[in-house]
Each structure stands twice: as structure tokens, then as C-alpha cells.
Enzyme design. Structure first.
Site, PDB file in Angstrom:
ATOM      1  N   ASP A 119       0.805  -1.221   0.000  1.00  0.00           N
ATOM      2  CA  ASP A 119       0.000   0.000   0.000  1.00  0.00           C
ATOM      3  C   ASP A 119       0.837   1.270   0.000  1.00  0.00           C
ATOM      4  OD1 ASP A 119       0.961  -0.433   2.579  1.00  0.00           O
ATOM      5  OD2 ASP A 119      -0.985  -0.913   3.431  1.00  0.00           O
ATOM      6  N   HIS A 137      -7.050  -5.010  10.132  1.00  0.00           N
ATOM      7  CA  HIS A 137      -6.791  -4.785   8.706  1.00  0.00           C
ATOM      8  C   HIS A 137      -5.523  -5.507   8.255  1.00  0.00           C
ATOM      9  CE1 HIS A 137      -4.334  -0.761   9.326  1.00  0.00           C
ATOM     10  NE2 HIS A 137      -3.573  -1.816   9.494  1.00  0.00           N
ATOM     11  N   GLU A 159      -9.419  -2.217   5.107  1.00  0.00           N
ATOM     12  CA  GLU A 159     -10.027  -1.844   6.379  1.00  0.00           C
ATOM     13  C   GLU A 159     -11.328  -2.621   6.605  1.00  0.00           C
ATOM     14  OE1 GLU A 159      -8.038  -0.352   8.208  1.00  0.00           O
ATOM     15  OE2 GLU A 159      -7.895   1.793   7.884  1.00  0.00           O
TER      16      GLU A 159
HETATM   17  P1  PGA Z   1       2.525  -1.850  12.616  1.00  0.00           P
HETATM   18  O1  PGA Z   1       1.337  -1.803  11.579  1.00  0.00           O
HETATM   19  O2  PGA Z   1       3.477  -2.883  12.093  1.00  0.00           O
HETATM   20  O3  PGA Z   1       3.138  -0.490  12.593  1.00  0.00           O
HETATM   21  O4  PGA Z   1       1.946  -2.231  13.926  1.00  0.00           O
HETATM   22  C1  PGA Z   1       0.790  -2.994  11.115  1.00  0.00           C
HETATM   23  C2  PGA Z   1      -0.446  -2.716  10.323  1.00  0.00           C
HETATM   24  O5  PGA Z   1      -1.141  -1.723  10.598  1.00  0.00           O
HETATM   25  O6  PGA Z   1      -0.743  -3.500   9.424  1.00  0.00           O
END
Ligand code: PGA
Length: 240
Positions: free
Chosen positions: A67, A138, A143
Site C-alpha cells: 500500500d 486490517h 479496512e
Molecule cells: P505496525 O502496523 O506494524 O506499525 O503495527 C501494522 C499494520 O497496521 O498493518
């Protein structure tokens, strides 16, 4: 789903780098689906170290990221392209023409989504997809929603996602409200998936994803239907 229990973030990163390294050792031109966020940083460091030590050769792989924020260019320090360069590719001198990330500044965003799906198909699909999980369940920026979205699409970011990512921005209001994200289709078509989870704030989402109903309101729950998922989770993430 296969679950590997580890003690902490360090052990998770170690194990993840070892498994990804095995995939690359078997197929030097693997297409790696890659993620941003705090979770994979330790794995990236270890992979780059292994490459630099001559124990692993990453030069033939392709990176395809999940993304990118909309409205932020690839040279902006909060973009995911910049993140990947800083936290992975620059650590071992990777030829970044082999690194693919959606373009959040594309003039025609739906066209950019189509281009990204076509690119993944042209590369032959993803050999190994690395995933983190959001507190809201997510994967990528897929989402919670009423339906699973198959293709690369424009995602409206959840308030919880924006709050979680605010730590990288000067002001919470600066966190973009939209992103481009690979859809559930390309993720589920990956031959192998590695889901990395560390920390107590992910514990409920992980439990629901592994043992709850398959429900688009908890996007990671779809992974229950994939034949080759390995979850590497630490003690804090498994406390529920
Ligand atoms: P993070 O994010 O590794 O910063 O916890 C993971 C995500 O939101 O998929």
C-alpha cells in the site's frame, strides 16, 4: 494456519527472516509481497545483514508492496516508498527498479489500481506475502468493511488506523485519510503468507483473525481460508 510462538519481537524478526530467506534460497527471483509499519523492520534489518554477509542473495527478488498513502510522493519521508528504501532496500544496495509500490500521486487513481493489479499478474503473482495486522484487523489497508474487496483499490482509512499511524506525523491531522491498497484477491493468491504479530495491542485482532468468524469487518479473518499461512506471534500478541 500454522502458528509459531516466539518470545518477543527479536525472536519474531529472527524467525521471519529465516523463513523468508528459505523461500529466496529456493527461488532466487521470488516475488515478495512486502509490508510497512513497525512490525517488519527487524526482519528487514536481518535480511539485509544476511545479504551483506553473503549468506543470502536478495538481488534477484522483486518487491511488491501492499500500500501507499494517497497525496504523498515517493520521495516524501512519510511515504511508504521512502520507508521501504530507508528500512530495507538502501541497507543492502538493492536495485530499486525491482521494487514496486502503488503511486499515491497518480493523476488517475483507478487507473493506477488497475496498473498495479496487472503488474502483479505480469510478475506471475506473489510467492511470499509478508503481512502485519492492524489493531482493527486490517491487512494492508484493507479496512473493516461490509465486503472483502478483491482488487487494488482506494481505501478510506479508519479513524483507528489514522490514530495508530499518527506517531509518524507531526500532527494527527496530517495523517492522510486515503490510501491505495492491494486487495484481498492478490493477497489470497500469494503462494505463501507470513503474518507477523508482536505486542499486546494486536492480541484481540489476532485471536479474532485466527479463531473468529470469517468476516470482512475483521479483514485478516479471510486468511483462515488460505492453504499456506504461517503466523509468527510473540507472547504479548498471544495473551488473549
Ligand atoms: P505496525 O502496523 O506494524 O506499525 O503495527 C501494522 C499494520 O497496521 O498493518
Amino acid at each position: 494456519m500454522k502458528l509459531i510462538r516466539v518470545k518477543n519481537y527479536e525472536e519474531m524478526s529472527e524467525k521471519a527472516a529465516a523463513l523468508l530467506g528459505e523461500t529466496v534460497a529456493k527461488k532466487g527471483d521470488s516475488v515478495l509481497g512486502l509490508a510497512t509499519g513497525s512490525t517488519p523492520v527487524g526482519m528487514y534489518q536481518r535480511l539485509a545483514d544476511a545479504h551483506n554477509a553473503g549468506k543470502l542473495n536478495l538481488s534477484g527478488v522483486c518487491g511488491v508492496n501492499l500500500d501507499e498513502y494517497i497525496g504523498i510522493g515517493g520521495d516524501h519521508e512519510l511515504s511508504y516508498r521512502y520507508f521501504m528504501s530507508k528500512n530495507f532496500y538502501s541497507l543492502f544496495g538493492f536495485d530499486e527498479s525491482r521494487a514496486h509500490i502503488p503511486n499515491g500521486l497518480a493523476a488517475d487513481l483507478p487507473k493506477e489500481c488497475d496498473r498495479y493489479d496487472a503488474l502483479i499478474e505480469k510478475l506471475g503473482g506473489i510467492d511470499l506475502q509478508v503481512l502485519g495486522i492492524g489493531r482493527n484487523g486490517h491487512i494492508g489497508f484493507n479496512e473493516p468493511d461490509e465486503v472483502f474487496l478483491k482488487n487494488t483499490h482506494i481505501a478510506e482509512l479508519d479513524e483507528d488506523t489514522r490514530a495508530a499511524n499518527a506517531r509518524f506525523f507531526e500532527r494527527p491531522a496530517d495523517v492522510p485519510s486515503k490510501a491505495l491498497t492491494m486487495g484481498i484477491g492478490a493477497i489470497m493468491a500469494a503462494k505463501e503468507i507470513l503474518l507477523l504479530v508482536s505486542g499486546s495491542e494486536k492480541a484481540q485482532a489476532l485471536k479474532d483473525a485466527m479463531t473468529g468468524d470469517i468476516d470482512p469487518r475483521l479483514p485478516a479473518s479471510i486468511l483462515q481460508l488460505h492453504p499456506n499461512v504461517t503466523v509468527i506471534a510473540d507472547e504479548a500478541a498471544l495473551q488473549k
